[in-house]
Design a protein around this motif. Sequence first.
Motif, PDB file in Angstrom:
ATOM      1  N   PRO A 268      37.914  38.730  41.747  1.00  0.00           N
ATOM      2  CA  PRO A 268      38.415  38.006  42.061  1.00  0.00           C
ATOM      3  C   PRO A 268      39.961  38.768  41.991  1.00  0.00           C
ATOM      4  CG  PRO A 268      37.259  37.553  39.588  1.00  0.00           C
ATOM      5  CD  PRO A 268      36.601  38.700  40.566  1.00  0.00           C
ATOM      6  N   TYR A 269      39.856  39.710  41.635  1.00  0.00           N
ATOM      7  CA  TYR A 269      41.238  41.020  41.045  1.00  0.00           C
ATOM      8  C   TYR A 269      41.753  41.565  42.263  1.00  0.00           C
ATOM      9  CZ  TYR A 269      37.253  44.059  38.557  1.00  0.00           C
ATOM     10  OH  TYR A 269      36.417  44.020  38.213  1.00  0.00           O
ATOM     11  N   VAL A 270      40.805  42.299  43.300  1.00  0.00           N
ATOM     12  CA  VAL A 270      40.534  43.270  44.216  1.00  0.00           C
ATOM     13  C   VAL A 270      41.117  42.163  45.702  1.00  0.00           C
ATOM     14  CG1 VAL A 270      39.221  44.109  45.845  1.00  0.00           C
ATOM     15  CG2 VAL A 270      38.422  43.972  43.569  1.00  0.00           C
TER      16      VAL A 270
ATOM     17  N   MET B 147      27.622  48.645  46.778  1.00  0.00           N
ATOM     18  CA  MET B 147      28.836  48.369  46.113  1.00  0.00           C
ATOM     19  C   MET B 147      30.270  48.105  45.859  1.00  0.00           C
ATOM     20  SD  MET B 147      30.117  51.891  44.403  1.00  0.00           S
ATOM     21  CE  MET B 147      31.618  52.174  45.459  1.00  0.00           C
ATOM     22  N   VAL B 148      30.698  48.423  47.250  1.00  0.00           N
ATOM     23  CA  VAL B 148      31.897  47.946  48.155  1.00  0.00           C
ATOM     24  C   VAL B 148      31.397  46.381  48.520  1.00  0.00           C
ATOM     25  CG1 VAL B 148      32.928  48.011  49.824  1.00  0.00           C
ATOM     26  CG2 VAL B 148      32.097  50.833  49.231  1.00  0.00           C
ATOM     27  N   ASP B 149      30.730  45.615  48.909  1.00  0.00           N
ATOM     28  CA  ASP B 149      30.911  44.366  48.675  1.00  0.00           C
ATOM     29  C   ASP B 149      30.802  44.023  47.304  1.00  0.00           C
ATOM     30  OD1 ASP B 149      29.867  44.569  51.238  1.00  0.00           O
ATOM     31  OD2 ASP B 149      28.579  43.917  52.073  1.00  0.00           O
ATOM     32  N   ASP B 150      30.251  44.400  46.661  1.00  0.00           N
ATOM     33  CA  ASP B 150      30.266  43.961  44.808  1.00  0.00           C
ATOM     34  C   ASP B 150      31.533  44.064  44.140  1.00  0.00           C
ATOM     35  OD1 ASP B 150      28.018  43.119  42.287  1.00  0.00           O
ATOM     36  OD2 ASP B 150      29.719  44.884  42.093  1.00  0.00           O
ATOM     37  N   PHE B 151      32.485  45.034  44.817  1.00  0.00           N
ATOM     38  CA  PHE B 151      33.844  45.212  44.322  1.00  0.00           C
ATOM     39  C   PHE B 151      34.764  44.119  44.535  1.00  0.00           C
ATOM     40  CE2 PHE B 151      33.437  49.328  42.029  1.00  0.00           C
ATOM     41  CZ  PHE B 151      33.797  49.410  41.164  1.00  0.00           C
ATOM     42  N   LEU B 152      34.769  44.037  45.945  1.00  0.00           N
ATOM     43  CA  LEU B 152      34.881  43.226  46.774  1.00  0.00           C
ATOM     44  C   LEU B 152      35.444  41.176  46.423  1.00  0.00           C
ATOM     45  CD1 LEU B 152      35.045  44.431  50.635  1.00  0.00           C
ATOM     46  CD2 LEU B 152      36.756  45.164  49.168  1.00  0.00           C
ATOM     47  N   ASN B 153      33.902  41.465  45.503  1.00  0.00           N
ATOM     48  CA  ASN B 153      33.964  39.711  45.209  1.00  0.00           C
ATOM     49  C   ASN B 153      34.367  39.854  44.136  1.00  0.00           C
ATOM     50  OD1 ASN B 153      32.438  39.022  47.598  1.00  0.00           O
ATOM     51  ND2 ASN B 153      30.107  40.019  46.401  1.00  0.00           N
TER      52      ASN B 153
ATOM     53  N   LYS C 179      45.271  39.301  38.984  1.00  0.00           N
ATOM     54  CA  LYS C 179      46.568  39.515  39.614  1.00  0.00           C
ATOM     55  C   LYS C 179      45.631  39.740  40.263  1.00  0.00           C
ATOM     56  CE  LYS C 179      50.395  40.664  37.062  1.00  0.00           C
ATOM     57  NZ  LYS C 179      51.893  41.200  36.632  1.00  0.00           N
ATOM     58  N   LYS C 180      45.356  40.572  41.783  1.00  0.00           N
ATOM     59  CA  LYS C 180      45.218  41.143  42.742  1.00  0.00           C
ATOM     60  C   LYS C 180      45.021  42.384  42.839  1.00  0.00           C
ATOM     61  CE  LYS C 180      43.295  37.309  45.545  1.00  0.00           C
ATOM     62  NZ  LYS C 180      41.787  37.232  44.915  1.00  0.00           N
ATOM     63  N   TYR C 181      45.152  43.404  43.268  1.00  0.00           N
ATOM     64  CA  TYR C 181      45.186  45.138  43.496  1.00  0.00           C
ATOM     65  C   TYR C 181      44.653  45.135  45.172  1.00  0.00           C
ATOM     66  CZ  TYR C 181      46.350  44.138  38.153  1.00  0.00           C
ATOM     67  OH  TYR C 181      47.528  44.554  37.934  1.00  0.00           O
TER      68      TYR C 181
END
Length: 261
Positions: A147-149, A139-145, A53-55
């Motif tokens: 699939p669940y974000v 770090m932000v870019d890494d999280f945005l990559n 899912k996406k959160y």
Amino acid sequence: MNRFKMIIPLILLFYAFGSKAQDLEKYEKGSFIKKTDSISYRVLFPENFDDTKKYPILFFLHGRGESGNDNQKQLTHGARLFLKEEFRKQFPAIVVFPQCSADSYWANVNIITDSTGKREFHFREKGEPTRAMKALLGMVDDFLNKPYVDKKQVYVGGLSMGGMGTYELLRRKPRTFAAAFAICGGDHVANVQKYRKVPLWIFHGEKDNVVPMSCSTIIADQRKVLGNPAKLTLYPEANHNSWDSAFAEPQLLPWLFSNHK
């Protein structure tokens, strides 16, 4: 019998402290490392997290007093707000608390302290990011990559140094965030143009003797000039700690998560 009565409250007290510490352990430890950039963080995933899912995701930036390399102190202020049962049920979101090292700073600002202890904050309009900010951006870019974000629901907030970092992150990534809040922070007024479209809620204590209230009001005034006013809440009796009052605002989180890209 009296000794027994005294022992029971002590046991309950230790249990309460232990429970709070255990609650914070729900924030999992992590780190982002890319070449020479590195930053530690704690991340809270929603209950019953499902990576299919996406959160929504919220990045929270701490103040100067919580800097270090223990990957713990950054949870001092705000972390328990997102552990509340009503938050976790109403707003299932990923919450990330990165930690700035003690030898760096979130924002590009020159702080001058006079002989009386009064501080002046000189924010930069441009310039390369600090070492901590550069790592944070990665770090932000890494999280945005992941699939669940949900990239349409990315938020940032912070207090004091973290409020300053919030503005800097907004200006460096103006198209990323759906909304933001900044508590007793500040920025160069010329930078406001870059995040003029981002929904923003600003908080500050009117008696703040660490970061002057004008550091926030100048941003709010500039947003008005630019035709997209920010929400501004000032606390007449609050000194530098305006974050407790901000965290207690019943509409803060409903407002934040109501914004989408």
